[in-house]
Structure formats: structure tokens, C-alpha cells
Motif scaffolding. Structure first.
Motif, mmCIF file in Angstrom:
data_model
loop_
_atom_site.group_PDB
_atom_site.id
_atom_site.type_symbol
_atom_site.label_atom_id
_atom_site.label_comp_id
_atom_site.label_asym_id
_atom_site.label_seq_id
_atom_site.Cartn_x
_atom_site.Cartn_y
_atom_site.Cartn_z
ATOM 1 N N HIS A 45 0.865 -1.172 0.000
ATOM 2 C CA HIS A 45 0.000 0.000 0.000
ATOM 3 C C HIS A 45 0.905 1.225 0.000
ATOM 4 C CE1 HIS A 45 -3.716 -2.171 0.567
ATOM 5 N NE2 HIS A 45 -3.116 -2.902 1.501
ATOM 6 N N GLY A 46 0.492 2.261 -0.676
ATOM 7 C CA GLY A 46 1.279 3.476 -0.744
ATOM 8 C C GLY A 46 1.246 4.256 0.562
ATOM 9 N N THR A 47 2.143 5.203 0.675
ATOM 10 C CA THR A 47 2.243 6.005 1.894
ATOM 11 C C THR A 47 0.941 6.745 2.173
ATOM 12 O OG1 THR A 47 4.617 6.263 1.541
ATOM 13 C CG2 THR A 47 3.582 7.796 3.051
ATOM 14 N N PHE A 48 0.314 7.308 1.150
ATOM 15 C CA PHE A 48 -0.918 8.061 1.382
ATOM 16 C C PHE A 48 -2.055 7.162 1.843
ATOM 17 C CE2 PHE A 48 1.372 11.107 -1.248
ATOM 18 C CZ PHE A 48 1.227 12.235 -0.454
ATOM 19 N N GLU A 49 -2.115 5.948 1.326
ATOM 20 C CA GLU A 49 -3.132 4.999 1.778
ATOM 21 C C GLU A 49 -2.883 4.621 3.240
ATOM 22 O OE1 GLU A 49 -6.298 2.294 1.949
ATOM 23 O OE2 GLU A 49 -5.876 3.956 0.605
ATOM 24 N N ILE A 50 -1.629 4.407 3.593
ATOM 25 C CA ILE A 50 -1.289 4.065 4.984
ATOM 26 C C ILE A 50 -1.599 5.247 5.899
ATOM 27 C CG2 ILE A 50 0.573 3.395 6.548
ATOM 28 C CD1 ILE A 50 1.907 2.059 4.083
ATOM 29 N N MET A 51 -1.278 6.455 5.437
ATOM 30 C CA MET A 51 -1.593 7.655 6.225
ATOM 31 C C MET A 51 -3.098 7.752 6.468
ATOM 32 S SD MET A 51 0.883 10.396 4.302
ATOM 33 C CE MET A 51 -0.237 11.728 4.594
ATOM 34 N N ARG A 52 -3.883 7.477 5.446
ATOM 35 C CA ARG A 52 -5.338 7.554 5.570
ATOM 36 C C ARG A 52 -5.855 6.502 6.553
ATOM 37 N NH1 ARG A 52 -9.540 5.093 4.066
ATOM 38 N NH2 ARG A 52 -8.536 3.574 2.710
ATOM 39 N N ARG A 53 -5.351 5.271 6.419
ATOM 40 C CA ARG A 53 -5.796 4.190 7.306
ATOM 41 C C ARG A 53 -5.414 4.451 8.759
ATOM 42 N NH1 ARG A 53 -4.438 -1.600 4.556
ATOM 43 N NH2 ARG A 53 -5.823 -1.428 2.754
ATOM 44 N N ALA A 54 -4.165 4.873 8.970
ATOM 45 C CA ALA A 54 -3.663 5.056 10.336
ATOM 46 C C ALA A 54 -4.004 6.429 10.903
ATOM 47 C CB ALA A 54 -2.153 4.848 10.368
ATOM 48 N N LYS A 55 -4.531 7.312 10.050
ATOM 49 C CA LYS A 55 -4.851 8.684 10.463
ATOM 50 C C LYS A 55 -3.630 9.348 11.092
ATOM 51 C CE LYS A 55 -9.735 7.827 11.191
ATOM 52 N NZ LYS A 55 -9.994 6.415 11.333
ATOM 53 N N THR A 56 -2.536 9.313 10.342
ATOM 54 C CA THR A 56 -1.285 9.874 10.839
ATOM 55 C C THR A 56 -0.546 10.585 9.716
ATOM 56 O OG1 THR A 56 0.681 9.375 12.135
ATOM 57 C CG2 THR A 56 0.083 7.779 10.461
ATOM 58 N N SER A 57 0.605 11.134 10.029
ATOM 59 C CA SER A 57 1.371 11.912 9.058
ATOM 60 C C SER A 57 2.367 11.035 8.290
ATOM 61 C CB SER A 57 2.127 13.031 9.774
ATOM 62 O OG SER A 57 3.103 12.471 10.619
ATOM 63 N N LYS A 58 2.869 11.601 7.226
ATOM 64 C CA LYS A 58 3.849 10.907 6.389
ATOM 65 C C LYS A 58 5.135 10.608 7.159
ATOM 66 C CE LYS A 58 4.080 12.543 2.285
ATOM 67 N NZ LYS A 58 4.399 13.317 1.077
ATOM 68 N N PRO A 59 5.701 11.584 7.900
ATOM 69 C CA PRO A 59 6.921 11.266 8.657
ATOM 70 C C PRO A 59 6.726 10.151 9.679
ATOM 71 C CG PRO A 59 6.647 13.639 8.516
ATOM 72 C CD PRO A 59 5.399 13.019 7.970
ATOM 73 N N THR A 60 5.522 10.054 10.247
ATOM 74 C CA THR A 60 5.266 8.979 11.205
ATOM 75 C C THR A 60 5.282 7.623 10.515
ATOM 76 O OG1 THR A 60 3.935 10.475 12.534
ATOM 77 C CG2 THR A 60 3.624 8.122 12.923
ATOM 78 N N VAL A 61 4.659 7.541 9.352
ATOM 79 C CA VAL A 61 4.686 6.287 8.585
ATOM 80 C C VAL A 61 6.125 5.931 8.253
ATOM 81 C CG1 VAL A 61 4.021 5.195 6.403
ATOM 82 C CG2 VAL A 61 2.370 6.599 7.657
ATOM 83 N N TRP A 62 6.865 6.894 7.775
ATOM 84 C CA TRP A 62 8.266 6.646 7.419
ATOM 85 C C TRP A 62 9.086 6.215 8.633
ATOM 86 C CZ3 TRP A 62 9.118 11.625 4.067
ATOM 87 C CH2 TRP A 62 8.459 11.467 2.843
ATOM 88 N N ARG A 63 8.816 6.821 9.792
ATOM 89 C CA ARG A 63 9.560 6.478 11.008
ATOM 90 C C ARG A 63 9.390 5.010 11.354
ATOM 91 N NH1 ARG A 63 6.899 9.345 14.763
ATOM 92 N NH2 ARG A 63 8.079 11.205 14.224
ATOM 93 N N TRP A 64 8.148 4.499 11.304
ATOM 94 C CA TRP A 64 7.922 3.104 11.692
ATOM 95 C C TRP A 64 8.389 2.131 10.627
ATOM 96 C CZ3 TRP A 64 8.098 2.529 16.419
ATOM 97 C CH2 TRP A 64 7.613 3.513 17.265
ATOM 98 N N GLU A 65 8.333 2.524 9.358
ATOM 99 C CA GLU A 65 8.917 1.683 8.316
ATOM 100 C C GLU A 65 10.422 1.558 8.525
ATOM 101 O OE1 GLU A 65 5.868 2.815 4.645
ATOM 102 O OE2 GLU A 65 7.778 3.855 4.828
ATOM 103 N N GLN A 66 11.062 2.687 8.786
ATOM 104 C CA GLN A 66 12.515 2.700 9.002
ATOM 105 C C GLN A 66 12.898 1.917 10.247
ATOM 106 O OE1 GLN A 66 14.560 4.025 6.715
ATOM 107 N NE2 GLN A 66 16.232 3.119 7.853
ATOM 108 N N ARG A 67 12.142 2.078 11.331
ATOM 109 C CA ARG A 67 12.441 1.358 12.571
ATOM 110 C C ARG A 67 12.323 -0.144 12.344
ATOM 111 N NH1 ARG A 67 11.191 1.860 18.371
ATOM 112 N NH2 ARG A 67 11.112 4.096 18.214
#
Length: 113
Positions: A45-67
Motif C-alpha cells: 500500500h502506498g504512503t498516502f493509503e497508509i496515512m489515511r488508514r492510520a490517520k497519521t502523518s507521512k513522517p510517522t509512517v516513514w519512522r515506523w517503516e525505518q524502525r
């Protein structure tokens, strides 16, 4: 648009562990949220889809992917500590307070016998 530097493949064991976190009703909500981000990333799923599902920001999605990429499932479960906003007192100030507390009786305090 999907970040090209993130390529996330979950092994069967990691996928099962993350699924178990999301389905266990006793798992803290923030852990479920992190696991869902990683699972959605692995499901392409793309970052924007994940942002929409998790109701969070792009940097937050990136942070957990990186972690997850750096530390695996253990990184998702672990909470990083942050430094306090209030700086600690210097050691000499702490020692003065301790000495004053031990040696002096505050005024207007009834003595205990």
C-alpha cells in the motif's frame, strides 16, 4: 507516490507475529497501530493509503517503516525514551538541597517526638 528507498518484505514469522499483535485485544493500541503500518507497507500500500488508514502523518509512517527495517519486530515493540524537556539540576545544587534538608528544621513545623 511510494518511497523508492523503502522495500519491505515480511517473512512468515514476522508477519505472523505482527498479525498476532493486531488481533490480540490485550495489545496496547499504539503497538497495534505500528504493526498495522508495517503490515500495510509490506502489502504494497502506498504512503498516502497508509496515512489515511492510520490517520497519521507521512513522517510517522516513514519512522515506523525505518524502525522495522533497522530493528525488526523488536523495534516496533520497543518504546524509545526521550530526554526530558526540563534539564536536571546540577549536582552541587542537589547536594545543597540534601544537606539543608538533613541539617535544618523548617520554621513553623511542630516537632515530632
Amino acid at each position: 507516490m511510494r518511497r523508492s528507498d523503502i522495500c519491505l518484505y515480511l517473512g512468515p514469522a514476522d508477519r505472523a507475529e505482527l498479525r498476532a499483535l493486531t488481533t490480540n485485544r490485550n495489545t496496547p493500541r499504539k503497538l497495534v497501530w505500528r504493526a498495522e503500518i508495517v503490515l500495510a507497507t509490506a502489502d504494497c500500500h502506498g504512503t498516502f493509503e497508509i496515512m489515511r488508514r492510520a490517520k497519521t502523518s507521512k513522517p510517522t509512517v516513514w519512522r515506523w517503516e525505518q524502525r522495522y527495517l533497522e530493528e525488526g519486530v523488536a523495534g516496533i515493540k520497543r518504546h524509545k525514551t526521550r530526554p526530558s524537556r526540563v534539564p536536571p539540576l546540577p549536582m552541587e545544587t542537589r547536594l545543597k538541597v540534601i544537606a539543608k534538608t538533613v541539617q535544618e528544621t523548617p520554621p513553623n513545623v511542630a516537632r515530632q517526638t
